[in-house]
Design an enzyme around this catalytic site. Structure first.
Site, PDB file in Angstrom:
ATOM      1  CB  SER A 174      -0.958  -0.034   1.198  1.00  0.00           C
ATOM      2  OG  SER A 174      -1.983   0.929   1.046  1.00  0.00           O
ATOM      3  CE  LYS A 226     -16.089  20.694   6.894  1.00  0.00           C
ATOM      4  NZ  LYS A 226     -14.729  20.996   6.447  1.00  0.00           N
TER       5      LYS A 226
END
Length: 348
Positions: A174, A226
């Site tokens: 990763s 948001k």
């Protein structure tokens, strides 16, 4: 009168001892404060010298007692000749090529990045175009922004024109592989874990539990996206779709970054989140060769001067105590887990 003088003498002695102890404590605290203000301390070690000393000690230990004195004398003469050659600008210490060794052991937040960035800056300041930088990398990945910054530090080495080799002995997955792919050459141990080019996120949600207990949560935002998914509030399908879209976008950026650095890879085939072991990763062109960092260092020691560069925080009293406690807890935990595992095997 004699008793009074004895008591007074004892009192003065005790007072003096207390004042001395307080003075020593204040000096130690001041030195600790000064050390912490200086930040990191640079350590540079010649691996060639370290290996030479180890080799000599091993040879002396395994030599018969009667021949040890002669061997030690030969080593001293050899050392004098080496130092003389160094003064004359000859010998291995004046080799035109140098190899700089850095270490990066990453956690989920890539906490070592600040230290690693300063180590990279130190090497760039003194390295020449013919030098090589070896990075011994161990990381299973973590936060996107943290490993993006860590990978950018390795990019600086390439931008400075320095040949970079990343050695992976255990894992570079990763975010760890994001760092590794920036190198000119990637070397992995046969069973090192490589790849995991993907993105993962999980968010627990306890909204139904709160609702059953008549607990309301007010989530107030300005901006449509948001807050897409929350822990306490009720999640919507639109919020889930936006969250997944953000993950896909991050994955797309990850794939682009890797493919730009390693264009020979089939990125669409390999960017599935899967992992490969070192020998398999070589077939998939995730790495360039198979081998351990130790074997590669031995190879380079025979060809150039190899230096290990490391920045460390000054070991203050409080830090030493903290490290000792941490090491003790870790040792006790590992031992306890071993006992539990052994007991399980015995029962079975």
């Amino acid at each position: 009168m004699a008793e009074w003088l004895a008591e007074m003498g004892t009192f003065l002695l005790q007072t003096t001892l207390v004042m001395v102890a307080v003075g020593v404590l204040l000096v130690i605290m001041r030195r600790n404060k000064e050390s912490s203000e200086h930040g990191f301390k640079l350590h540079v070690e010649s691996i060639n010298d370290q290996r030479r000393a180890r080799n000599r000690r091993l040879r002396v230990t395994t030599t018969a007692h009667g021949a040890r004195k002669k061997l030690v004398k030969a080593f001293r003469q050899e050392e004098k000749a080496r130092q003389k050659a160094a003064k004359q600008g000859k010998g291995e210490s004046h080799s035109t090529q140098k190899v700089w060794v850095l270490d990066f052991h990453g956690d989920i937040k890539a906490s070592q990045t600040d230290q690693f960035a300063q180590e990279v800056s130190a090497v760039i300041d003194v390295a020449s175009a013919d030098d090589e930088v070896i990075v011994r990398l161990e990381s299973a990945g973590g936060l996107v922004h943290a490993y993006g910054l860590a990978a950018a530090q390795l990019d600086r080495l390439r931008e400075a024109g320095l040949t970079t080799t990343v050695c992976i002995d255990k894992v570079a997955a990763s975010g760890g592989y994001m760092m590794a792919c920036t190198a000119n050459h990637i070397k992995a141990a046969p069973f090192a874990v490589i790849g995991s080019i993907g993105v993962v996120a999980q968010v627990p949600n306890i909204h139904r539990l709160l609702k059953r207990n008549d607990i309301d949560v007010e989530l107030l935002t300005a901006g449509k996206y948001k807050r897409t998914l929350t822990v306490l509030g009720e999640n919507t399908q639109e919020g889930r779709e936006k969250f997944i879209d953000d993950l896909e976008n991050t994955h797309r950026l990850f794939k682009t970054y890797v493919s730009n650095h390693r264009p020979d890879m089939d990125i669409e085939k390999l960017a599935t989140g899967e992992i490969w072991y070192g020998s398999e990763a070589l077939e998939q062109k995730l790495v360039d060769s198979v081998g351990t960092s130790e074997a590669y260092l031995v190879e380079r020691i025979a060809q150039a001067q190899v230096y290990h560069v490391k920045l460390e925080r000054p070991k203050t009293i409080s830090r030493k105590v903290g490290l000792a406690i941490s090491a003790g807890v870790e040792h006790a935990t590992v031992k306890a887990l071993g006992v539990i595992d052994a007991a399980g095997w015995q029962r079975r």
